[in-house]
Write an enzyme that holds these catalytic residues in place. Structure first.
Site, PDB file in Angstrom:
ATOM      1  N   LYS A   1      -4.940  -9.400  -6.654  1.00  0.00           N
ATOM      2  CA  LYS A   1      -6.218  -9.662  -6.013  1.00  0.00           C
ATOM      3  C   LYS A   1      -7.259  -8.364  -6.472  1.00  0.00           C
ATOM      4  CE  LYS A   1      -6.370  -7.474  -1.629  1.00  0.00           C
ATOM      5  NZ  LYS A   1      -7.028  -7.001  -0.602  1.00  0.00           N
TER       6      LYS A   1
ATOM      7  N   LYS B   1       0.923  -1.194   0.077  1.00  0.00           N
ATOM      8  CA  LYS B   1       0.048  -0.014  -0.023  1.00  0.00           C
ATOM      9  C   LYS B   1       0.877   1.200  -0.107  1.00  0.00           C
ATOM     10  CE  LYS B   1      -4.446  -1.528   1.641  1.00  0.00           C
ATOM     11  NZ  LYS B   1      -5.549  -1.324   2.360  1.00  0.00           N
TER      12      LYS B   1
ATOM     13  N   LYS C   1     -10.568  -2.744  -4.129  1.00  0.00           N
ATOM     14  CA  LYS C   1     -11.219  -1.726  -4.125  1.00  0.00           C
ATOM     15  C   LYS C   1     -10.688  -0.501  -5.157  1.00  0.00           C
ATOM     16  CE  LYS C   1     -13.639  -2.382   0.158  1.00  0.00           C
ATOM     17  NZ  LYS C   1     -12.982  -2.274   1.629  1.00  0.00           N
TER      18      LYS C   1
HETATM   19  N1  AQP Z   1      -9.793 -10.199  -3.646  1.00  0.00           N
HETATM   20  C1  AQP Z   1     -10.182 -10.719  -2.506  1.00  0.00           C
HETATM   21  N2  AQP Z   1     -10.710 -12.154  -2.305  1.00  0.00           N
HETATM   22  C2  AQP Z   1     -11.069 -12.486  -1.236  1.00  0.00           C
HETATM   23  N3  AQP Z   1     -11.321 -11.855   0.046  1.00  0.00           N
HETATM   24  C3  AQP Z   1     -11.080 -10.611  -0.197  1.00  0.00           C
HETATM   25  N4  AQP Z   1     -11.132  -9.689   0.763  1.00  0.00           N
HETATM   26  C4  AQP Z   1     -10.622  -8.434   0.237  1.00  0.00           C
HETATM   27  N5  AQP Z   1     -10.245  -8.566  -0.911  1.00  0.00           N
HETATM   28  C5  AQP Z   1     -10.398  -9.761  -1.302  1.00  0.00           C
HETATM   29  C6  AQP Z   1     -11.368  -9.801   2.020  1.00  0.00           C
HETATM   30  O1  AQP Z   1     -12.540  -9.131   2.362  1.00  0.00           O
HETATM   31  C7  AQP Z   1     -12.452  -8.579   3.776  1.00  0.00           C
HETATM   32  C8  AQP Z   1     -12.744  -6.930   3.875  1.00  0.00           C
HETATM   33  O2  AQP Z   1     -11.562  -6.364   3.394  1.00  0.00           O
HETATM   34  P1  AQP Z   1     -11.120  -4.945   3.530  1.00  0.00           P
HETATM   35  O3  AQP Z   1     -12.282  -3.984   4.151  1.00  0.00           O
HETATM   36  O4  AQP Z   1      -9.653  -5.039   4.161  1.00  0.00           O
HETATM   37  O5  AQP Z   1     -10.956  -4.689   2.011  1.00  0.00           O
HETATM   38  P2  AQP Z   1      -9.764  -4.188   1.392  1.00  0.00           P
HETATM   39  O6  AQP Z   1      -8.683  -5.411   1.654  1.00  0.00           O
HETATM   40  O7  AQP Z   1      -9.493  -2.644   1.880  1.00  0.00           O
HETATM   41  O8  AQP Z   1     -10.136  -4.280   0.316  1.00  0.00           O
HETATM   42  P3  AQP Z   1      -9.488  -4.003  -0.961  1.00  0.00           P
HETATM   43  O9  AQP Z   1     -10.377  -4.478  -1.950  1.00  0.00           O
HETATM   44  O10 AQP Z   1      -7.943  -4.909  -0.857  1.00  0.00           O
HETATM   45  O11 AQP Z   1      -9.029  -2.569  -0.933  1.00  0.00           O
HETATM   46  P4  AQP Z   1      -7.612  -1.972  -1.085  1.00  0.00           P
HETATM   47  O12 AQP Z   1      -6.650  -3.085  -1.498  1.00  0.00           O
HETATM   48  O13 AQP Z   1      -7.914  -0.732  -2.162  1.00  0.00           O
HETATM   49  O14 AQP Z   1      -7.427  -1.515   0.281  1.00  0.00           O
HETATM   50  C9  AQP Z   1     -11.250  -9.023   4.462  1.00  0.00           C
HETATM   51  O15 AQP Z   1     -11.666 -10.100   5.266  1.00  0.00           O
HETATM   52  C10 AQP Z   1     -10.531  -9.322   3.099  1.00  0.00           C
HETATM   53  O16 AQP Z   1      -9.679 -10.556   3.471  1.00  0.00           O
END
Ligand code: AQP
Length: 332
Positions: free
Chosen positions: A197, A111, A200
């Site tokens: 992966k 990040k 968001k």
């Molecule tokens: N790609 C994924 N596949 C399976 N599980 C996932 N999770 C996130 N991405 C995947 C799971 O979703 C839950 C909530 O996660 P979060 O709110 O931390 O979401 P995040 O990781 O911030 O989402 P993003 O999409 O990865 O955002 P970015 O990378 O932009 O910050 C968790 O249980 C996570 O494991």
């Protein structure tokens, strides 16, 4: 009864990875275990947020949690910042975790690098120390089981290490939690870059499928999903990441084994179309429920207030146990 805790950040659009990797399991777990689920708004501010957007997204996320099937009468559903004990315990744990442990977290490396690449020089200290807050979120509810996607595995291991260290320094205080990672779709990949992966903050809007997207847009994204040139349907993430991702999404949406599903397909086109259809039929009822909820803000407010009260009662006990163990003077 086993205690469960998990959270989701109220940022961006909740996508299929969040749903298949985490939220769906939460809905199942609530009937088996004593479950606590929250919108982790304190984690969201590790990167700069627009205040109005954060407020709106937090409400929207809470509506989403109910829409995916979490019943506030069955589980405890709350907003993390409404239970200030999380930040209090987080500080105690920040003083228990080491700088070296935090430095090894791959999510921080990814990040902070992503922010650097997008021209933002400011990387907050919170982005670095956030695993201590996550450990506090889990340990404060004496959670045994934490249903998360595969990307959170390393943070869960750190939480266990911190709890073990605390217990050995100050006496048995915290329950050691385990990650509950789904067998299928634990890491849903980006449809355009299937070695990354689904996220968001995906580079291409075509890569992530939002759970509230309209059905035409979902179908279009699957149709355009990146595969490979060999036109052989086989479940093998190493050499066929795009096709394997589609198979694992289809498997998760239909409760079937992705490896066996591969035998049913000779063409990528049919696999893409069936995956889109399966995803749409899983998401349509969720979409409907959320629009009903957003039309009744008073009910949502009631759910949020009740959740904070229930969560606060449990959190207060754990924090005072931890402070007592560490040697803080109790207020008379
Ligand atoms: N790609 C994924 N596949 C399976 N599980 C996932 N999770 C996130 N991405 C995947 C799971 O979703 C839950 C909530 O996660 P979060 O709110 O931390 O979401 P995040 O990781 O911030 O989402 P993003 O999409 O990865 O955002 P970015 O990378 O932009 O910050 C968790 O249980 C996570 O494991």
């Amino acid at each position: 009864m086993t205690r469960v805790l998990s959270g989701i950040q109220p940022t961006g659009d909740i996508h299929l990875g969040n749903y298949l990797g985490a939220l769906r399991q939460w809905a199942l777990d609530q009937h088996e275990h004593d479950s606590f689920y929250c919108a982790v708004d304190l984690h969201a501010i590790t990167v700069q947020q627009n205040p109005e957007e954060l407020r709106a997204k937090t409400l929207e996320t809470m509506a989403t949690l109910v829409a995916v099937g979490l019943d506030p009468e069955v589980c405890t559903l709350f907003v993390q910042s409404h239970v200030p004990y999380h930040t209090e315990l987080s500080w105690l744990l920040e003083c228990t975790v080491s700088f070296g442990e935090l430095r090894r977290m791959t999510q921080f490396k990814d990040k902070s690098m992503k922010q650097g690449d997008s021209g933002q020089e400011h990387v907050s200290a919170g982005l670095f120390t956030y695993p201590a807050l996550m450990a506090a979120d889990i340990l404060i509810y004496d959670a045994d089981r934490v249903p998360v996607g595969d990307d959170q595995r390393q943070h869960l291991e750190l939480t266990r290490d911190v709890a073990e260290r605390f217990n050995s320094r100050y006496g048995e205080t915290f329950v050691l939690p385990s990650a509950a990672i789904p067998k299928i779709a634990a890491r849903v990949m980006d449809l355009q870059e299937p070695t990354n992966k689904m996220s968001k903050s995906a580079e291409s809007a075509l890569g992530a499928v939002g759970i509230f997207e309209d059905v035409e847009s979902i179908a279009k994204k699957f149709k355009r999903a990146v595969t490979d040139s060999s036109n052989e349907v086989r479940f093998d993430f190493e050499s066929k990441p795009g096709v394997s991702n589609l198979l694992s999404i289809l498997g998760a949406a239909t409760d079937r084994d992705p490896e066996l599903l591969a035998e049913d397909y000779a063409q990528y086109g049919a696999l893409k179309a069936d995956t889109a259809d399966a995803v749409i039929s899983v998401l349509e009822p969720v979409q409907l429920r959320r629009s009903e909820l957003l039309a009744d803000p008073a009910e949502l407010d009631r759910i949020i207030a009740r959740g904070a009260e229930k969560a606060g009662e449990v959190a207060a006990v754990t924090v005072s146990r931890a402070k007592e163990a560490m040697g803080f003077l109790s207020p008379s």
